[in-house]
Design a protein around this motif. Structure first.
Motif, PDB file in Angstrom:
ATOM      1  N   VAL A  25     -12.575  -8.087   9.173  1.00 48.96           N
ATOM      2  CA  VAL A  25     -13.969  -8.577   8.865  1.00 48.96           C
ATOM      3  C   VAL A  25     -14.623  -7.677  10.237  1.00 48.96           C
ATOM      4  N   ALA A  26     -14.130  -7.403  11.277  1.00 43.80           N
ATOM      5  CA  ALA A  26     -14.829  -6.680  12.280  1.00 43.80           C
ATOM      6  C   ALA A  26     -15.108  -5.068  11.751  1.00 43.80           C
ATOM      7  N   HIS A  27     -14.118  -4.680  11.062  1.00 46.09           N
ATOM      8  CA  HIS A  27     -14.146  -3.178  10.761  1.00 46.09           C
ATOM      9  C   HIS A  27     -14.852  -2.979   9.476  1.00 46.09           C
ATOM     10  N   LEU A  28     -15.016  -4.150   8.519  1.00 44.62           N
ATOM     11  CA  LEU A  28     -15.949  -4.077   7.638  1.00 44.62           C
ATOM     12  C   LEU A  28     -17.509  -4.239   8.032  1.00 44.62           C
ATOM     13  N   ALA A  29     -17.391  -5.087   8.858  1.00 46.88           N
ATOM     14  CA  ALA A  29     -18.811  -5.528   9.472  1.00 46.88           C
ATOM     15  C   ALA A  29     -19.744  -4.400  10.318  1.00 46.88           C
ATOM     16  N   VAL A  30     -19.037  -3.360  10.582  1.00 46.79           N
ATOM     17  CA  VAL A  30     -19.509  -1.895  11.520  1.00 46.79           C
ATOM     18  C   VAL A  30     -19.418  -0.628  10.305  1.00 46.79           C
ATOM     19  N   GLY A  31     -19.068  -1.322   9.357  1.00 49.03           N
ATOM     20  CA  GLY A  31     -19.138  -0.213   8.028  1.00 49.03           C
ATOM     21  C   GLY A  31     -17.919   0.745   8.297  1.00 49.03           C
ATOM     22  N   ASP A  32     -16.971   0.551   8.948  1.00 47.00           N
ATOM     23  CA  ASP A  32     -15.724   1.474   8.752  1.00 47.00           C
ATOM     24  C   ASP A  32     -14.970   1.390   7.432  1.00 47.00           C
ATOM     25  N   GLY A  33     -14.236   2.683   7.293  1.00 49.92           N
ATOM     26  CA  GLY A  33     -13.772   2.896   5.959  1.00 49.92           C
ATOM     27  C   GLY A  33     -12.397   2.548   6.024  1.00 49.92           C
ATOM     28  N   VAL A  34     -11.692   2.712   4.784  1.00 47.58           N
ATOM     29  CA  VAL A  34     -10.243   2.284   4.569  1.00 47.58           C
ATOM     30  C   VAL A  34      -9.416   2.639   5.771  1.00 47.58           C
ATOM     31  N   GLU A  35      -9.606   3.882   6.304  1.00 51.93           N
ATOM     32  CA  GLU A  35      -8.675   4.456   7.462  1.00 51.93           C
ATOM     33  C   GLU A  35      -8.558   3.522   8.608  1.00 51.93           C
ATOM     34  N   ALA A  36      -9.856   2.798   8.879  1.00 56.52           N
ATOM     35  CA  ALA A  36      -9.922   2.109  10.064  1.00 56.52           C
ATOM     36  C   ALA A  36      -9.305   0.629   9.881  1.00 56.52           C
ATOM     37  N   TRP A  37      -9.434   0.111   8.485  1.00 54.25           N
ATOM     38  CA  TRP A  37      -8.999  -1.363   8.434  1.00 54.25           C
ATOM     39  C   TRP A  37      -7.604  -1.362   7.757  1.00 54.25           C
ATOM     40  N   ARG A  38      -6.958  -0.215   7.252  1.00 52.87           N
ATOM     41  CA  ARG A  38      -5.701  -0.415   6.481  1.00 52.87           C
ATOM     42  C   ARG A  38      -4.675  -0.861   7.188  1.00 52.87           C
ATOM     43  N   TRP A  39      -4.531  -0.719   8.406  1.00 51.86           N
ATOM     44  CA  TRP A  39      -3.532  -1.229   9.311  1.00 51.86           C
ATOM     45  C   TRP A  39      -3.575  -2.762   9.244  1.00 51.86           C
ATOM     46  N   SER A  40      -4.813  -3.386   9.505  1.00 46.35           N
ATOM     47  CA  SER A  40      -4.708  -4.827   9.381  1.00 46.35           C
ATOM     48  C   SER A  40      -4.463  -5.410   7.909  1.00 46.35           C
ATOM     49  N   VAL A  41      -4.710  -4.601   6.739  1.00 48.70           N
ATOM     50  CA  VAL A  41      -4.432  -5.128   5.754  1.00 48.70           C
ATOM     51  C   VAL A  41      -2.740  -4.970   5.526  1.00 48.70           C
ATOM     52  N   GLY A  42      -2.383  -3.958   5.859  1.00 50.65           N
ATOM     53  CA  GLY A  42      -0.627  -3.625   5.818  1.00 50.65           C
ATOM     54  C   GLY A  42      -0.028  -4.541   6.553  1.00 50.65           C
ATOM     55  N   THR A  43      -0.550  -4.856   7.845  1.00 54.65           N
ATOM     56  CA  THR A  43       0.160  -5.794   8.495  1.00 54.65           C
ATOM     57  C   THR A  43      -0.060  -7.241   7.996  1.00 54.65           C
ATOM     58  N   GLY A  44      -1.287  -7.540   7.447  1.00 57.80           N
ATOM     59  CA  GLY A  44      -1.213  -8.682   6.778  1.00 57.80           C
ATOM     60  C   GLY A  44      -0.311  -8.971   5.658  1.00 57.80           C
ATOM     61  N   VAL A  45       0.024  -8.000   4.814  1.00 58.22           N
ATOM     62  CA  VAL A  45       1.127  -8.334   3.940  1.00 58.22           C
ATOM     63  C   VAL A  45       2.453  -8.565   4.578  1.00 58.22           C
ATOM     64  N   LEU A  46       2.703  -7.903   5.544  1.00 59.29           N
ATOM     65  CA  LEU A  46       3.998  -8.247   6.425  1.00 59.29           C
ATOM     66  C   LEU A  46       3.964  -9.572   6.954  1.00 59.29           C
ATOM     67  N   TRP A  47       3.106  -9.888   7.461  1.00 58.57           N
ATOM     68  CA  TRP A  47       2.696 -11.376   7.763  1.00 58.57           C
ATOM     69  C   TRP A  47       2.921 -12.263   6.528  1.00 58.57           C
ATOM     70  N   GLY A  48       2.344 -12.062   5.390  1.00 60.01           N
ATOM     71  CA  GLY A  48       2.297 -12.959   4.367  1.00 60.01           C
ATOM     72  C   GLY A  48       3.977 -12.909   3.860  1.00 60.01           C
ATOM     73  N   LEU A  49       4.733 -11.906   3.937  1.00 67.97           N
ATOM     74  CA  LEU A  49       6.015 -11.907   3.226  1.00 67.97           C
ATOM     75  C   LEU A  49       7.033 -12.572   4.572  1.00 67.97           C
ATOM     76  N   SER A  50       6.598 -12.637   5.686  1.00 67.83           N
ATOM     77  CA  SER A  50       7.318 -13.217   6.688  1.00 67.83           C
ATOM     78  C   SER A  50       7.341 -14.654   6.671  1.00 67.83           C
ATOM     79  N   TYR A  51       6.082 -15.169   6.593  1.00 71.18           N
ATOM     80  CA  TYR A  51       5.508 -16.673   6.259  1.00 71.18           C
ATOM     81  C   TYR A  51       6.180 -17.162   5.019  1.00 71.18           C
ATOM     82  N   PHE A  52       5.946 -16.363   3.919  1.00 67.07           N
ATOM     83  CA  PHE A  52       6.914 -16.788   2.612  1.00 67.07           C
ATOM     84  C   PHE A  52       8.035 -17.080   2.713  1.00 67.07           C
ATOM     85  N   PHE A  53       8.832 -16.268   3.429  1.00 69.54           N
ATOM     86  CA  PHE A  53      10.223 -16.432   3.473  1.00 69.54           C
ATOM     87  C   PHE A  53      10.576 -17.766   4.540  1.00 69.54           C
TER      88      PHE A  53
END
Length: 134
Positions: free
Chosen positions: A88-116
């Motif tokens: 949300v912070a990156h999107l709020a200041v208008g950052d592009g995908v290069e700035a927020w992709r890490w949080s999304v990728g890490t979120g996928v790892l978070w989701g898989l860890s939590y799922f298992f």
């Protein structure tokens, strides 16, 4: 390989990868000047960067240690809030995908860890955060 063993292996793979990523970001927040600049760019005060880094390190310890399940739930919840807030912070200041992709990728790892982790709990393999008999 029995179903519970596959689930346990999946849990540990994704949890370790997630914890490595969160540990790296905590280190970066404490030590790398470009990360300090990124926090300034996002409008956060300097103390928040340090506080967040230490909270991430504490959360990593909780996810990897044999602690009660309720404590792990709180760690997972804290990480979810952190990752969504970063996006949300990156999107709020208008950052592009290069700035927020890490949080999304890490979120996928978070989701898989939590799922298992939840699957292990449901199967009775985990008791208060530790493995009974895998």
């Amino acid at each position: 390989m029995p179903h519970s063993k596959r689930t346990a292996v999946g849990f540990w793979i994704f949890t370790v990868l997630f914890c490595l990523q969160m540990g790296f970001t905590a280190y970066a927040q404490l030590r790398l000047p470009q990360v300090t600049e990124a926090f300034i760019h996002l409008g956060f005060p300097a103390y928040f960067r340090v506080e967040l880094a230490w909270a991430k390190l504490l959360g990593v310890v909780v996810l990897l240690a044999p602690v009660p399940a309720r404590l792990k739930e709180w760690a997972y919840a804290g990480f979810a809030i952190t990752l969504v807030s970063a996006l949300v912070a990156h999107l709020a200041v208008g950052d592009g995908v290069e700035a927020w992709r890490w949080s999304v990728g890490t979120g996928v790892l978070w989701g898989l860890s939590y799922f298992f982790w939840r699957r292990l709990q449901a199967s009775g393999v985990m008791n208060h955060g530790t493995f009974e008999s895998v």
